[in-house]
Scaffold this active site. Structure first.
Site, PDB file in Angstrom:
ATOM      1  N   GLU A 188       0.830  -1.221   0.000  1.00 21.53           N
ATOM      2  CA  GLU A 188       0.000   0.000   0.000  1.00 21.53           C
ATOM      3  C   GLU A 188       0.858   1.263   0.000  1.00 21.53           C
ATOM      4  O   GLU A 188       0.540   2.232   0.692  1.00 21.53           O
ATOM      5  CB  GLU A 188      -0.953   0.012   1.200  1.00 21.53           C
ATOM      6  CG  GLU A 188      -1.982  -1.092   1.171  1.00 21.53           C
ATOM      7  CD  GLU A 188      -3.116  -0.872   2.180  1.00 21.53           C
ATOM      8  OE1 GLU A 188      -2.920  -0.120   3.147  1.00 21.53           O
ATOM      9  OE2 GLU A 188      -4.194  -1.451   1.975  1.00 21.53           O
ATOM     10  N   GLU A 237      -6.419  -7.961  -0.335  1.00 22.29           N
ATOM     11  CA  GLU A 237      -6.945  -7.924   1.042  1.00 22.29           C
ATOM     12  C   GLU A 237      -8.437  -7.651   1.013  1.00 22.29           C
ATOM     13  O   GLU A 237      -8.863  -6.521   0.761  1.00 22.29           O
ATOM     14  CB  GLU A 237      -6.260  -6.819   1.855  1.00 22.29           C
ATOM     15  CG  GLU A 237      -4.827  -7.106   2.201  1.00 22.29           C
ATOM     16  CD  GLU A 237      -4.193  -5.976   3.019  1.00 22.29           C
ATOM     17  OE1 GLU A 237      -4.910  -5.241   3.721  1.00 22.29           O
ATOM     18  OE2 GLU A 237      -2.958  -5.836   2.916  1.00 22.29           O
TER      19      GLU A 237
HETATM   20  C1  GAL Z   1      -4.231  -2.597   5.184  1.00 23.65           C
HETATM   21  C2  GAL Z   1      -2.819  -3.127   5.318  1.00 23.65           C
HETATM   22  C3  GAL Z   1      -2.809  -4.407   6.142  1.00 23.65           C
HETATM   23  C4  GAL Z   1      -3.601  -4.208   7.407  1.00 23.65           C
HETATM   24  C5  GAL Z   1      -5.002  -3.762   7.053  1.00 23.65           C
HETATM   25  C6  GAL Z   1      -5.892  -3.525   8.236  1.00 23.65           C
HETATM   26  O1  GAL Z   1      -4.244  -1.292   4.745  1.00 23.65           O
HETATM   27  O2  GAL Z   1      -2.268  -3.374   4.062  1.00 23.65           O
HETATM   28  O3  GAL Z   1      -1.492  -4.760   6.426  1.00 23.65           O
HETATM   29  O4  GAL Z   1      -2.968  -3.274   8.184  1.00 23.65           O
HETATM   30  O5  GAL Z   1      -4.942  -2.552   6.378  1.00 23.65           O
HETATM   31  O6  GAL Z   1      -6.028  -4.665   8.978  1.00 23.65           O
END
Ligand code: GAL
Length: 888
Positions: free
Chosen positions: A187, A256
């Site tokens: 990110e 994610e």
């Molecule tokens: C995303 C990040 C993850 C984790 C998630 C929230 O932005 O890439 O590593 O932090 O948010 O759980």
């Protein structure tokens, strides 16, 4: 010439080497991609991935977690790589225990799943310092995550080491290993603009550095709209349907899928309803997505001091389909398993469509996407259609809709997607949950409590205090050892501790004159200590007495002090509660204090202490002595804790305890303690803190409909964010387990409870109009048209945790039962055989299936009315009936 012995040795070595080469998990295959999907061994694939971070579980838990992911329908596992775990000291590596990444990857391979390895090495992840080792701050001239030579050198060294390790272990797909995908950075797009041109250059450098390592599988960057051509830019979020990568040549990947969320000390506990998760995923594949990863499928635990922050709790349950302890979280796991099966049934049609699916508007907020598969992969419309799969979506947040699609009528619940693998029959609807609900033994303080139930207190069986016999020892206030030093001025917290402990004492002496004392007496003014800015916790002591504490993230501290005439010892304990894990300029972030420390309200105005002489003491004496280690604990002068003793600050406690029999996971309720850390048999089980969540902001019922955010469907208002702390079974023995607790604020160890965690009650409700089991679609007779899907009865599946059996059926009614789990009641229509049919099929078994049909119950209890089967049952440990043998 080689002697015969040497020759033999060579042969042995050669055969060992040959063995290593041939010990492949897969027949070697290549991975590439096009605009539609990842191409694995020449075939486009629709992939479901399960996020599991290996150090958030123990190696003993890994096989079961991977197996449950596979059974839940995952094709692959995804994990970050945790640099600070692997290289805690520069050049000293740790690939043991929870950090045995090679073992983890091999377990994934041997289970037949693929792996997406996100090397980062910045990972965010609510992990201490975002995964960076704290020593990285000390590399001269370093600036993190930008075009900075020292940083790039370190990053290159670590990423290369991981890739080389995987290459050496033959773990990439083309070597017969499970790794099909990698990730560089994480990110970075969120912070890139803070770095201007140097940020852009860094992205290019990171991409080419990664590609240059010769891993031979594709790399992704997530949330990186300017990812170079040879790197896939991927989406992260609660929803990713409609996401477009920055080039037509790249597939739509969702690295994610935030299927839950994390919690902070003193915060509410987030939950995401499974109907909405399923909706988001179905919409993603409906609209052209091809890879979806659950962040997290299993969240696990931030053992030790690994949790990031500031202020992230020890549990990383994440409301994931597999709970923190490794048990299935139901109905989440089961409903998503059905969803995966439905998507897989559509896979041939999904991968066959080269461009966009056919779009059909079905209503104002209703639409269909149809994937036609023609003979010959790229023949558009003109060839003979051999397969067709469709998604029908109703994005109306309130109302169900009846739509007409290819001449048939379908009813779509609000905010739902129906999946039609043959463009005719509904295999699955995201809002219709047929999977069982599980209610577990740990109370509502637990993250795994089920919020969908109607507000009834959860099952509490007999309370089992961990021990009534405790020993105690006081932690000194202020400097305790020779390792302290005195310098003029304020040093930055992390520069001193190097994060070897949460704690850093700042100690100075202040001299108060008679004049000051009489000034305070005459004016009623209090001398006050003020600190411009601090994080995360400070506790102030004057002459050994607690004068006040502040919790916050770069907030001001103001505390009145009770000072005496002459010299006073001012001891300020600065604490971190998880280092910052997100944002730009992490290396500059630091901890402790910023600005001035001063004393106000003195006769002559104020006294600036910023440039005073301060004595620095890193850590606690008990930490340094390793009071918690099995081999050291007897060396300290512990005294018996009297039963009526009152709560006290800065105190160590210890006891020995036995664990509940069986194989169920074990947890401690530390809700009667304040703040600190706990160790079991020398293993740090994490920080504990009894901070309470705000009273407001939780809903009584959780409505799955509408766009989700992490504030929706929160629970635990007015209660401590975390009470239960996981103690992995592999860290325990049957009896005499050493529990050591450091307590900062005060608490009552006598009321600490130990419990095994398991599913106690299971419930399910399936109507006869529900769709048939997903597995029937692949049945030979259905494929050949010998059996019509319409003739196959729906099925109810019930299952207790591994090692448990269904002991009693507490409710069973086939007819028109009312209510929901734990509140079922019989309706007007009820098949008298309900109880006997269900008991016969299920009692005494770990799992069972029931047909939901008149035939199964031998009667039609009310003709012309749609019948439902509702069942509630209890689970008990299979060993409960036999001799109580402890198994570890
Ligand atoms: C995303 C990040 C993850 C984790 C998630 C929230 O932005 O890439 O590593 O932090 O948010 O759980």
């Amino acid at each position: 010439m080689l002697g015969s012995r040497a020759l033999l040795a060579c042969l042995v070595i050669a055969s060992v080497a040959y063995f290593a080469v041939s010990a492949e998990f897969f027949k070697p295959f290549n991975v590439s991609y096009d605009h539609r999907a990842l191409i694995i061994d020449g075939k486009r694939r629709m992939l479901i991935s399960a996020g599991i971070h290996y150090p958030r579980a123990t190696p003993e838990m890994w096989p079961d977690l991977i197996a449950k992911s596979k059974e839940g329908g995952a094709d692959m596992i995804q994990s970050y790589v945790f640099w600070n775990g692997h290289e805690p000291i520069r050049g000293q590596y740790n690939f043991e225990g929870r950090y045995d990444i090679v073992k983890f990857v091999k377990l994934v391979g041997s289970s037949g799943l693929y792996l997406h390895l996100r090397i980062g090495p910045y990972v965010c992840a609510e992990w201490n310092f975002g995964g960076f080792p704290v020593w990285l701050r000390d590399v001269p001239g370093i600036e993190f995550r930008t075009n900075n030579a020292p940083f790039k050198e370190e990053m290159h060294r670590f990423v290369k080491m991981i890739v080389d390790l995987m290459l050496d272990e033959m773990l990439f797909s083309w070597q017969g290993g499970p790794i099909i995908l990698l990730q560089i950075e994480n990110e970075y797009g969120n912070i890139e603009s803070s770095y201007g041109q140097r940020g852009k250059d860094y992205v290019k450098w990171a991409a080419s550095m990664a590609i240059g390592l010769g891993a031979g599988v594709p790399w992704v960057m997530c949330k990186q709209t300017d990812a170079p051509e040879n790197i896939i830019d991927a989406c992260n979020g609660f929803y990713c349907d409609g996401f477009k990568p920055n080039s037509y040549r790249k597939p739509v990947l969702w690295t994610e899928d935030w299927n839950g969320w994390f919690a902070s000390w003193g915060g509410r506990v987030p939950h995401r309803p499974v109907e909405d998760i399923a909706f988001a995923i179905a919409r993603f594949f409906e609209r052209g997505g091809s890879y979806q990863n659950y962040y997290m499928y299993f969240g696990g635990t931030n053992f030790g001091r690994t949790s990031g922050g500031p202020f992230y709790i020890t549990s990383y349950d994440y409301d994931a389909p597999i709970d923190e302890y490794g048990l299935l979280s139901q109905p989440k796991w089961g409903h998503l398993k059905d969803l995966h099966a439905a998507i897989k049934l559509c896979e041939p049609a999904l991968v066959a469509v080269d461009d966009s699916p056919q779009y059909i508007k079905l209503g104002p907020k209703q639409e269909a996407h149809v994937y036609h598969q023609y003979e010959g992969l790229h023949l558009n419309q003109s060839g003979k259609e051999i397969r067709c799969s469709a998604f029908l979506a109703n994005i109306d947040e309130r109302k169900a809709a009846t739509v007409k699609f290819f001449g048939r009528v379908y009813t779509l619940p609000p905010w739902s997607v129906s999946i039609l693998p043959d463009c005719k029959n509904v295999a699955f609807n995201t809002a219709k949950v047929g999977a069982q609900t599980s209610i577990k033994s740990l109370g509502y303080g637990s993250l795994s409590s089920n919020i969908m139930g109607p507000g009834q207190p959860l099952h509490h069986d007999e309370v089992s205090f961990v021990s009534k016999a405790w020993k105690t020892i006081k932690e000194p206030i202020g400097a305790w050892g020779e390792r302290n030093f005195t310098v003029q001025g304020l040093l930055e917290h992390l520069n001193v501790t190097k994060d070897t402990s949460d704690y850093l004492w700042y100690i100075t002496r202040i001299n108060m004159s008679d004049d000051d004392i009489s000034y305070w007496e005459n004016t009623g003014i209090n001398p006050t200590l003020s600190i411009n800015s601090m994080r995360d916790v400070v506790r102030i002591f004057v002459n050994g007495q607690h004068a006040g504490s502040t919790v916050g993230h770069w907030v001001q501290v103001v505390h009145p002090l009770n000072l005496s005439q002459g010299y006073n010892e001012l001891a300020i304990l600065s604490q971190t509660v998880g280092l910052q894990n997100s944002g730009a300029f992490l290396e500059k972030d630091g901890a402790g204090f910023k600005g001035q420390i001063k004393l106000t309200g003195l006769k002559n105005g104020e006294m600036d202490l910023t440039n005073s002489f301060w004595t620095y003491q890193v850590g606690l004496k008990g930490e340094f002595m390793k009071l918690y280690a099995l081999e050291n604990t007897e060396q300290a002068d512990w005294i018996e804790l009297p039963p009526e003793s009152s709560s006290s600050m800065f105190t160590w406690y210890k006891t020995y305890f036995d664990v509940p029999d069986g194989v169920d996971p074990v947890a401690l309720d530390l809700g009667t303690m304040g703040k600190g850390q706990a160790w079991v048999n020398g293993h740090n089980i994490g920080r504990h803190w009894s901070l309470v969540a705000p009273k407001e902001g939780c809903q009584n019922t959780c409505d799955y409909r509408g766009t989700y955010n992490e504030r929706k469907c929160a629970t635990n208002c007015g209660k401590p964010t975390q009470n239960w702390y996981h103690v992995p079974r592999s860290w325990l023995r049957a009896s005499n387990n050493l529990l050591v607790i450091f307590e900062e604020t005060g608490g009552n160890p006598l009321e600490i409870v130990v419990k095994s965690h398991s599913t106690k009650t299971i419930c399910a409700q399936v109507s006869e109009s529900y769709y048939p089991p997903l597995s029937i679609w692949s049945h030979e007779d259905v494929i050949q048209g010998k059996i019509s899907l319409n003739d196959v009865a729906p099925e109810m599946k019930l299952r207790c945790d591994d090692g448990q059996t269904i002991s009693t059926i507490t409710f069973a009614s086939y007819g028109t039962p009312q209510g929901s789990c734990r509140q079922f009641s019989m309706g007007n229509c009820h098949a008298p055989s309900s109880m006997s049919v269900v008991s016969e099929a299920c009692q005494g078994k770990n799992s069972c299936s029931l047909n939901v049909s008149n035939a199964a119950f031998g009667v039609d209890p009310c003709h012309g009315i749609v019948k439902t089967l509702a069942v509630e049952a209890n689970c008990i440990s299979s060993t409960d009936s036999g001799p109580g043998v402890a198994q570890l």
